[in-house]
Design a protein around this motif. Sequence first.
Motif, short mmCIF file in Angstrom:
data_model
loop_
_atom_site.label_atom_id
_atom_site.label_comp_id
_atom_site.label_asym_id
_atom_site.label_seq_id
_atom_site.Cartn_x
_atom_site.Cartn_y
_atom_site.Cartn_z
N SER A 5 0.83 -1.21 0.00
CA SER A 5 0.00 0.00 0.00
C SER A 5 0.86 1.25 0.00
O SER A 5 0.56 2.23 -0.67
CB SER A 5 -0.93 0.01 1.22
OG SER A 5 -1.82 -1.07 1.16
N SER A 9 0.90 4.05 -2.86
CA SER A 9 0.64 5.44 -2.51
C SER A 9 1.74 6.35 -3.04
O SER A 9 1.48 7.42 -3.59
CB SER A 9 0.53 5.59 -0.99
OG SER A 9 -0.50 4.79 -0.48
N SER A 69 -8.50 1.93 8.45
CA SER A 69 -7.33 1.85 7.57
C SER A 69 -6.92 3.21 7.01
O SER A 69 -7.72 4.14 6.94
CB SER A 69 -7.62 0.89 6.41
OG SER A 69 -8.68 1.39 5.61
N GLN A 71 -5.66 5.65 3.83
CA GLN A 71 -6.18 5.75 2.47
C GLN A 71 -5.50 6.89 1.72
O GLN A 71 -5.04 7.87 2.33
CB GLN A 71 -7.70 5.99 2.50
CG GLN A 71 -8.39 5.91 1.16
CD GLN A 71 -8.18 4.58 0.47
OE1 GLN A 71 -7.18 4.41 -0.22
NE2 GLN A 71 -9.11 3.65 0.64
N THR A 95 -12.99 9.60 1.22
CA THR A 95 -12.16 8.41 1.25
C THR A 95 -12.94 7.21 1.78
O THR A 95 -13.91 7.35 2.52
CB THR A 95 -10.91 8.62 2.14
OG1 THR A 95 -11.32 9.12 3.43
CG2 THR A 95 -9.95 9.62 1.52
N ARG A 96 -12.50 6.03 1.39
CA ARG A 96 -13.12 4.78 1.84
C ARG A 96 -12.15 4.08 2.80
O ARG A 96 -10.96 3.95 2.51
CB ARG A 96 -13.42 3.87 0.65
CG ARG A 96 -14.04 2.52 1.00
CD ARG A 96 -14.28 1.71 -0.26
NE ARG A 96 -14.88 0.42 0.01
CZ ARG A 96 -14.19 -0.68 0.31
NH1 ARG A 96 -12.85 -0.63 0.36
NH2 ARG A 96 -14.80 -1.83 0.55
N HIS A 97 -12.67 3.64 3.94
CA HIS A 97 -11.83 3.02 4.95
C HIS A 97 -12.39 1.66 5.38
O HIS A 97 -13.60 1.50 5.52
CB HIS A 97 -11.71 3.93 6.19
CG HIS A 97 -11.08 5.25 5.89
ND1 HIS A 97 -9.74 5.47 5.96
CD2 HIS A 97 -11.64 6.43 5.50
CE1 HIS A 97 -9.48 6.73 5.64
NE2 HIS A 97 -10.61 7.32 5.34
N SER A 113 -16.75 -1.67 5.80
CA SER A 113 -16.11 -0.50 5.19
C SER A 113 -17.09 0.65 5.16
O SER A 113 -18.31 0.46 5.19
CB SER A 113 -15.65 -0.82 3.77
OG SER A 113 -16.76 -1.11 2.94
#
Length: 222
Positions: A5, A9, A69, A71, A95-97, A113
Amino acid sequence: MSCRSVLLSMALLSAVITGLSSLVHAADLNDPAPIGKHAGTFMVRLRAIGVLPENLSSATSLGGSVHASNQVAPEVDLSYFLTDHLALELIAASTRHEVSASATVLGHVDVGSTYVLPPTLTLQYHFMPHGRFSPYVGAGLTVAWFYDTSPSRPTVAKVGFETTVGPTVQIGADYNLTGHWFLNVDAKQMFLNTRARINGGAIRARTSLDPTVVGVGIGYRF
């Protein structure tokens, strides 16, 4: 955040910076003179941001702690300069977590999520607004809405997160590359607490998300 990740990123941030630099280089041919910042003008910025929840002081009714998490996402902001030094900035991103709970009586639980929309308004003070390099500090308020939440079935059949409001502090800098174009780096610390209701309230959780948001991008001053 896993090693993969982090690499993804970094690759995303690098691609964004490369693309934005190309746009600025092209604009340099027709707009070479730096203009600085002035009262009564607007600035629009596009950033690539990393959202890093700190997950402090969390707990659930089953024991253990909550984790949201990290992101990476795009962010857009609009600034209006009240004076040469003072500006209001409105920040928008989503954002999605992934949310989980660890060390509970059931062990590790994948909660599900959720997407979060945290519009943020800050009042900034810009140092050296007429120079090429102009750092700033800011403070304001964030409202975080959680939406499109998906429970991690079958353990979790239903989950919801409360809307939350909290203060935000900010530090950053603009560099007037050429004409109306600016390079921007920015960091915000948001202080946000939220509560979750799982399976209709059978399980409850709370956490101090307190996300750190770091970004880099490009700005255009009208």
